[in-house]
Design an enzyme around this catalytic site. Structure first.
Site, PDB file in Angstrom:
ATOM      1  N   TYR A   1      -0.886  -0.428  10.535  1.00  0.00           N
ATOM      2  CA  TYR A   1      -1.109  -0.840   9.136  1.00  0.00           C
ATOM      3  C   TYR A   1       0.074  -0.369   8.289  1.00  0.00           C
ATOM      4  CZ  TYR A   1      -3.356  -1.098   4.502  1.00  0.00           C
ATOM      5  OH  TYR A   1      -3.653  -1.381   3.189  1.00  0.00           O
TER       6      TYR A   1
ATOM      7  N   SER B   1       0.851  -1.195   0.000  1.00  0.00           N
ATOM      8  CA  SER B   1       0.000   0.000   0.000  1.00  0.00           C
ATOM      9  C   SER B   1       0.881   1.237   0.000  1.00  0.00           C
ATOM     10  CB  SER B   1      -0.876   0.007   1.258  1.00  0.00           C
ATOM     11  OG  SER B   1      -1.476   1.279   1.420  1.00  0.00           O
TER      12      SER B   1
END
Ligand code: NAP
Length: 255
Positions: A155, A142
């Site tokens: 995350y 990501s």
């Protein structure tokens, strides 16, 4: 940086994280282009639904955090196909977290799925790919892994680790004739982002994301990121000195 793919017909692709979102859409498009698919995730029903549109699709439910289930699925694939051309590790999870609501259980779960789950997959497929001397691995990380961001307290690091992992894998595997793809999406409308309570900039559909992911692989790119109107800004921000970077992120996010 990787070899190009002219046709998907007959390519044996294992999509891990194929029950929804980007993974499901990618599998759907590759199926339509004639690839042979093996589909994995925990939700067997979601996988069955996708598999029902193409005879011969392998449905191999697994939990990426369960090493034995990943190894078992890989063995079933080898028994059926005698090799793999592409492994796409799309499975992942997201939880919003900041320093003032730090939750160790959730933090460890993020790392367990996003990072350790990926390592379980590598343990299964690396010996096969190295023995074959052809084929490739794509890992969905990501843009949140580029640098520290608010609300991505754990995350972000779990995805940063995957970026670093892909870079190291490329150095090791490219000379051995294998392809490695680092896939960094921006915001994509999927069940994972449905819980976000803010306006996501440059949000794209899972179908668009899957098309861009597949195009990047066909072109033989190493770093596949999309949509560029968003990811290029973050790539630029990656280069800024800390003082400017922290100022910019505070200014843009208001956090
Ligand atoms: N959507 C975005 O904006 C965005 C942006 C950047 C990166 N990403 C990354 O893109 C990937 C796909 O996310 P998505 O947006 O498509 O979300 P999604 O629809 O929630 O898909 C996540 C997939 O991962 C699977 N998965 C989750 N935990 C698993 C586990 N323990 N074992 C096996 N499979 C597991 C899910 O299947 P089951 O629940 O059936 O197991 C599902 O198939 C993730 O790695 C995510 O971090 C997404």
């Amino acid at each position: 940086m990787n070899s190009k793919i002219k046709s998907w017909r007959g390519q044996r692709v294992w999509v891990i994280g194929a029950s929804s979102g980007i993974g499901a859409e990618t599998a759907r498009i590759l199926q339509a282009r004639g690839a042979r698919l093996a589909l994995s995730a925990r939700n067997a029903q979601g996988l069955q639904q996708l598999a029902s549109s193409q005879a011969g699709t392998l449905v191999l439910p697994l939990d990426i955090t369960d090493h034995a289930s990943v190894i078992g699925a890989h063995q079933q694939i080898l028994a059926q196909w005698d090799g793999i051309d592409l492994v796409l590790i799309v499975a992942g999870t997201y939880n919003k977290m900041r320093a003032d609501n730090f939750d160790l259980v959730v933090a460890k779960q993020l790392v367990e799925i996003n990072l350790n789950g990926t390592l379980n997959c590598l343990d299964a497929v690396l010996p096969t790919l190295l023995k074959q001397g052809h084929g490739g691995i794509g890992i969905v990380s990501s843009v949140a892994g580029f640098r520290g961001l608010p609300e991505a307290l754990v995350y972000g690091p779990s995805k940063a680790a995957l970026i670093n992992l892909c870079e190291a894998l490329y150095l090791d595997l490219h000379p051995r004739g294998l392809n490695v793809y680092l896939i960094n999406p921006g915001f994509v409308a999927t069940p994972l982002t449905a819980k976000n309570d803010f306006a996501m900039p440059a949000l794209i559909s899972a179908t668009e994301a899957a098309h861009k992911l597949i195009l990047g692989i066909e072109r033989g790119e190493f770093h596949i990121h999309f949509p560029k109107r968003f990811t290029n800004w973050l790539r630029f921000a990656r280069l800024l000195p800390y003082r400017s970077y922290f100022w910019l992120i505070h200014k843009v996010t208001g956090l």
